[in-house]
Design a protein around this motif. Sequence first.
Motif, PDB file in Angstrom:
ATOM      1  N   GLU A  74      -7.575  -8.309   7.460  1.00 12.97           N
ATOM      2  CA  GLU A  74      -6.731  -9.487   7.604  1.00 12.97           C
ATOM      3  C   GLU A  74      -5.267  -9.211   7.242  1.00 12.97           C
ATOM      4  N   ILE A  75      -5.022  -8.251   6.325  1.00  5.32           N
ATOM      5  CA  ILE A  75      -3.640  -7.971   5.911  1.00  5.32           C
ATOM      6  C   ILE A  75      -3.262  -6.501   6.092  1.00  5.32           C
ATOM      7  N   ASP A  76      -4.063  -5.746   6.820  1.00  4.98           N
ATOM      8  CA  ASP A  76      -3.733  -4.334   7.019  1.00  4.98           C
ATOM      9  C   ASP A  76      -2.441  -4.154   7.814  1.00  4.98           C
ATOM     10  N   HIS A  77      -2.143  -5.092   8.705  1.00 10.01           N
ATOM     11  CA  HIS A  77      -0.886  -4.983   9.446  1.00 10.01           C
ATOM     12  C   HIS A  77       0.318  -5.114   8.498  1.00 10.01           C
ATOM     13  N   VAL A  78       0.148  -5.876   7.419  1.00  9.86           N
ATOM     14  CA  VAL A  78       1.210  -6.004   6.420  1.00  9.86           C
ATOM     15  C   VAL A  78       1.319  -4.710   5.621  1.00  9.86           C
ATOM     16  N   ARG A  79       0.187  -4.126   5.282  1.00  8.31           N
ATOM     17  CA  ARG A  79       0.212  -2.842   4.580  1.00  8.31           C
ATOM     18  C   ARG A  79       1.022  -1.809   5.387  1.00  8.31           C
ATOM     19  N   THR A  80       0.774  -1.766   6.676  1.00  2.00           N
ATOM     20  CA  THR A  80       1.482  -0.803   7.522  1.00  2.00           C
ATOM     21  C   THR A  80       2.989  -1.043   7.483  1.00  2.00           C
ATOM     22  N   GLN A  81       3.405  -2.290   7.537  1.00  2.00           N
ATOM     23  CA  GLN A  81       4.838  -2.589   7.485  1.00  2.00           C
ATOM     24  C   GLN A  81       5.447  -2.126   6.165  1.00  2.00           C
ATOM     25  N   ILE A  82       4.733  -2.350   5.061  1.00  2.00           N
ATOM     26  CA  ILE A  82       5.249  -1.948   3.750  1.00  2.00           C
ATOM     27  C   ILE A  82       5.384  -0.434   3.665  1.00  2.00           C
ATOM     28  N   VAL A  83       4.395   0.282   4.179  1.00  2.00           N
ATOM     29  CA  VAL A  83       4.439   1.745   4.156  1.00  2.00           C
ATOM     30  C   VAL A  83       5.595   2.261   5.020  1.00  2.00           C
ATOM     31  N   LEU A  84       5.742   1.732   6.216  1.00  2.00           N
ATOM     32  CA  LEU A  84       6.781   2.221   7.123  1.00  2.00           C
ATOM     33  C   LEU A  84       8.180   1.904   6.604  1.00  2.00           C
ATOM     34  N   GLN A  85       8.377   0.705   6.081  1.00  2.00           N
ATOM     35  CA  GLN A  85       9.694   0.360   5.551  1.00  2.00           C
ATOM     36  C   GLN A  85      10.022   1.190   4.311  1.00  2.00           C
ATOM     37  N   SER A  86       9.017   1.464   3.479  1.00  2.00           N
ATOM     38  CA  SER A  86       9.250   2.317   2.307  1.00  2.00           C
ATOM     39  C   SER A  86       9.656   3.716   2.736  1.00  2.00           C
ATOM     40  N   ARG A  87       8.940   4.241   3.703  1.00  2.00           N
ATOM     41  CA  ARG A  87       9.240   5.580   4.204  1.00  2.00           C
ATOM     42  C   ARG A  87      10.625   5.636   4.813  1.00  2.00           C
ATOM     43  N   SER A  88      10.970   4.618   5.595  1.00  2.00           N
ATOM     44  CA  SER A  88      12.272   4.592   6.258  1.00  2.00           C
ATOM     45  C   SER A  88      13.416   4.576   5.252  1.00  2.00           C
ATOM     46  N   ALA A  89      13.205   3.896   4.120  1.00  2.00           N
ATOM     47  CA  ALA A  89      14.260   3.770   3.112  1.00  2.00           C
ATOM     48  C   ALA A  89      14.253   4.903   2.095  1.00  2.00           C
ATOM     49  N   GLY A  90      13.290   5.819   2.213  1.00  2.00           N
ATOM     50  CA  GLY A  90      13.219   6.924   1.267  1.00  2.00           C
ATOM     51  C   GLY A  90      12.645   6.544  -0.076  1.00  2.00           C
ATOM     52  N   LEU A  91      11.896   5.440  -0.138  1.00  2.00           N
ATOM     53  CA  LEU A  91      11.250   5.036  -1.383  1.00  2.00           C
ATOM     54  C   LEU A  91       9.945   5.797  -1.576  1.00  2.00           C
ATOM     55  N   ALA A  92       9.443   5.773  -2.793  1.00  2.00           N
ATOM     56  CA  ALA A  92       8.129   6.364  -3.060  1.00  2.00           C
ATOM     57  C   ALA A  92       7.066   5.607  -2.274  1.00  2.00           C
ATOM     58  N   ALA A  93       5.958   6.289  -1.965  1.00  2.00           N
ATOM     59  CA  ALA A  93       4.853   5.628  -1.278  1.00  2.00           C
ATOM     60  C   ALA A  93       4.457   4.386  -2.064  1.00  2.00           C
ATOM     61  N   PRO A  94       4.274   3.243  -1.403  1.00  2.00           N
ATOM     62  CA  PRO A  94       4.087   1.980  -2.117  1.00  2.00           C
ATOM     63  C   PRO A  94       2.753   1.885  -2.840  1.00  2.00           C
ATOM     64  N   VAL A  95       2.626   0.791  -3.597  1.00  2.00           N
ATOM     65  CA  VAL A  95       1.464   0.542  -4.446  1.00  2.00           C
ATOM     66  C   VAL A  95       0.683  -0.630  -3.875  1.00  2.00           C
ATOM     67  N   ASP A  96      -0.627  -0.466  -3.710  1.00  2.00           N
ATOM     68  CA  ASP A  96      -1.452  -1.541  -3.192  1.00  2.00           C
ATOM     69  C   ASP A  96      -1.853  -2.495  -4.319  1.00  2.00           C
ATOM     70  N   GLY A  97      -2.333  -3.679  -3.920  1.00  2.00           N
ATOM     71  CA  GLY A  97      -2.642  -4.725  -4.874  1.00  2.00           C
ATOM     72  C   GLY A  97      -3.918  -4.498  -5.660  1.00  2.00           C
ATOM     73  N   VAL A  98      -4.221  -5.453  -6.525  1.00  2.00           N
ATOM     74  CA  VAL A  98      -5.340  -5.322  -7.455  1.00  2.00           C
ATOM     75  C   VAL A  98      -6.676  -5.553  -6.749  1.00  2.00           C
ATOM     76  N   SER A  99      -7.711  -4.958  -7.304  1.00  2.00           N
ATOM     77  CA  SER A  99      -9.091  -5.301  -6.975  1.00  2.00           C
ATOM     78  C   SER A  99      -9.588  -6.189  -8.110  1.00  2.00           C
ATOM     79  N   THR A 100      -9.948  -7.413  -7.787  1.00  2.00           N
ATOM     80  CA  THR A 100     -10.160  -8.408  -8.835  1.00  2.00           C
ATOM     81  C   THR A 100     -11.556  -8.387  -9.453  1.00  2.00           C
ATOM     82  N   ASP A 101     -12.525  -7.746  -8.785  1.00  2.00           N
ATOM     83  CA  ASP A 101     -13.877  -7.679  -9.342  1.00  2.00           C
ATOM     84  C   ASP A 101     -13.958  -6.491 -10.299  1.00  2.00           C
ATOM     85  N   LEU A 102     -13.900  -6.780 -11.580  1.00  2.00           N
ATOM     86  CA  LEU A 102     -13.862  -5.713 -12.584  1.00  2.00           C
ATOM     87  C   LEU A 102     -15.202  -5.037 -12.776  1.00  2.00           C
ATOM     88  N   SER A 103     -16.264  -5.606 -12.231  1.00  2.00           N
ATOM     89  CA  SER A 103     -17.601  -5.057 -12.446  1.00  2.00           C
ATOM     90  C   SER A 103     -18.077  -4.163 -11.313  1.00  2.00           C
TER      91      SER A 103
END
Length: 274
Positions: A157-186
């Motif tokens: 559902e949000i993988d297309h957003v992940r791709t945009q974040i990765v590409l924009q980070s790469r284009s700007a010379g930023l470090a590879a981005p960080v993905d969000g939390v996994s909320t199920d601790l068990s």
Amino acid sequence: MTIAARSILFVPGDRAERFEKARASGADMVVIDLEDAVLPDRKCAARDAVHDALASLTEPRFVVRVNSLDTDWHADDVRALAALPGVAGLMLPKAERASDFAAMREAAGGKPLHALVETVSAILNLADLVTAPGLSRLSFGTVDFQADAGIDGDRAEIDHVRTQIVLQSRSAGLAAPVDGVSTDLSDDAALESDTQHARRFGFGGKLCVHPRQVAIVNRAFLPSDADVDWATRVMSAIDGAFGAVAVDGKLIDKPVVDRARRLLATHDAFRSAA
């Protein structure tokens, strides 16, 4: 080659007794959180506690997530904490544009700035956001983004957003981005799967909300033994070679060599933490 943090562990800003315990967890980066982890009536007390803990340090150890720009606490957070010797950087939640970082950059005096991308507006403004002077990395606040966008699901559902974040980070010379939390601790298997998913999409790290998540995330971002073996053979094959070179029957060109170098650099940087 600079290798960015894989595991980014949050610790509540009003629990000063946990700060050093969080560092002992093996997390590559610890973020003291003054935003979501602290109730409104404890914000000022938490800021004071963080100030006291970090003012006594002689080296930068912690990134601090200040409150968002639209709150009454943001300016005081930045003013009180940005220049402390124990602060290794500042993280801005709900960052949406490059101008959001102007005051933070001045107060931080060259310390790295981190942007949490958590809103629809942030995604639509990514090309501007990544130009912020002093910005080192984007993190994807998946839970808040889903709520803002009205999206139910954090994979396809949000993988297309992940791709945009990765590409924009790469284009700007930023470090590879960080993905969000996994909320199920068990569910360790789900965390492993989520982290591998993020890695395949080009992310370089993952946010953690509990110390038990750190080791799993760290391992998942390490190159596999097979990858290291392949990369080692690639570098050996090109050493002193002239003309076309093949490994495993495949032609080795510059992009392949660059990937092999990145794999070995990552392995060397983190093998002691595996």
